[in-house]
Design a protein around this motif. Structure first.
Motif, short mmCIF file in Angstrom:
data_model
loop_
_atom_site.label_atom_id
_atom_site.label_comp_id
_atom_site.label_asym_id
_atom_site.label_seq_id
_atom_site.Cartn_x
_atom_site.Cartn_y
_atom_site.Cartn_z
N GLU A 26 -28.42 -10.39 67.41
CA GLU A 26 -27.81 -11.60 67.66
C GLU A 26 -28.42 -12.80 67.26
N GLY A 27 -28.10 -13.81 66.19
CA GLY A 27 -28.67 -14.72 65.64
C GLY A 27 -29.39 -14.42 64.26
N ASP A 28 -29.33 -13.18 63.84
CA ASP A 28 -29.89 -12.74 62.61
C ASP A 28 -28.79 -12.54 61.53
N GLU A 29 -27.53 -13.06 61.64
CA GLU A 29 -26.30 -12.47 60.83
C GLU A 29 -26.63 -12.76 59.66
N SER A 30 -27.18 -14.18 59.25
CA SER A 30 -27.38 -14.48 57.87
C SER A 30 -28.77 -14.96 57.49
N LEU A 31 -29.75 -13.83 58.25
CA LEU A 31 -31.23 -14.13 57.87
C LEU A 31 -31.49 -13.06 56.85
N TYR A 32 -32.07 -13.82 55.64
CA TYR A 32 -32.16 -12.85 54.53
C TYR A 32 -33.78 -12.33 54.56
N PRO A 33 -34.08 -11.09 54.08
CA PRO A 33 -35.57 -10.82 53.85
C PRO A 33 -36.38 -11.70 53.58
N SER A 34 -36.27 -12.39 52.41
CA SER A 34 -37.38 -13.55 52.20
C SER A 34 -37.49 -14.49 53.23
N GLU A 67 -30.68 -10.11 47.62
CA GLU A 67 -30.93 -9.77 48.66
C GLU A 67 -29.60 -9.47 49.53
N THR A 68 -29.60 -8.76 50.61
CA THR A 68 -28.55 -8.64 51.56
C THR A 68 -29.04 -8.99 52.77
N PRO A 69 -28.23 -9.80 53.66
CA PRO A 69 -28.88 -10.13 55.07
C PRO A 69 -29.61 -8.99 55.91
N ILE A 70 -30.50 -9.27 56.80
CA ILE A 70 -31.19 -8.21 57.42
C ILE A 70 -30.42 -7.62 58.64
#
Length: 147
Positions: A26-34, A67-70
């Motif tokens: 939850e809250g990480d849906e658009s967080l990318y690895p970088s 990258e793809t989102p985590i």
């Protein structure tokens, strides 16, 4: 198709579905690895140590490439963050998947280098295992790379 082959195919499909369907926390849906590496120096250090053997030859891994989102998964009762990326403008040729545990001390992953893709998938692939992934981690990573 004999029963054993059918069971193996079903197991591989289930593993690939798990890899492809893993969702972000939850809250990480658009967080990318970088972004994650920028926010968490310990994650950046784990990632840098893991890619060191391949960074000179495959420079795109330094910044993660395209990258793809985590996402997050659970393997053998342990939670992992999945980071994935590929060579910019040539994703079918090179891709990288990383597993790390929040608060852990070492990331594991694999770099896949594919050759001879004529629209049906690669004729030859070379996997370079990074870190020391165990059997379950290797199964997940391989399925994720070839989904």
């Amino acid at each position: 198709m004999n029963r054993t082959r059918l069971i193996r195919a079903a197991a591989l499909l289930a593993l690939v579905s798990t890899a492809a369907g893993a969702t972000a926390a939850e809250g990480d849906e658009s967080l990318y690895p970088s972004e994650l590496r920028q926010q968490r120096p310990a994650v950046a250090a784990q990632y840098q140590a893991m890619i060191e053997p391949v960074a000179d030859e495959h420079g795109w891994v330094e910044d993660g490439g395209t990258e793809t989102p985590i996402s997050r998964i659970t393997l053998d009762g342990s939670e992992y963050v999945v980071l994935s990326g590929c060579k910019p403008h040539d994703c079918s040729a090179e891709s990288l998947v990383t597993l790390l545990r929040p608060g852990g001390d070492a990331a594991v992953g694999a770099l896949a280098v594919n050759r001879g893709d004529a629209g049906f998938g690669p004729k030859r692939s070379t996997l370079t295992w990074l870190g020391e992934p165990d059997r379950e981690q290797r199964r997940f990573i391989a399925a994720y790379l070839f989904r």
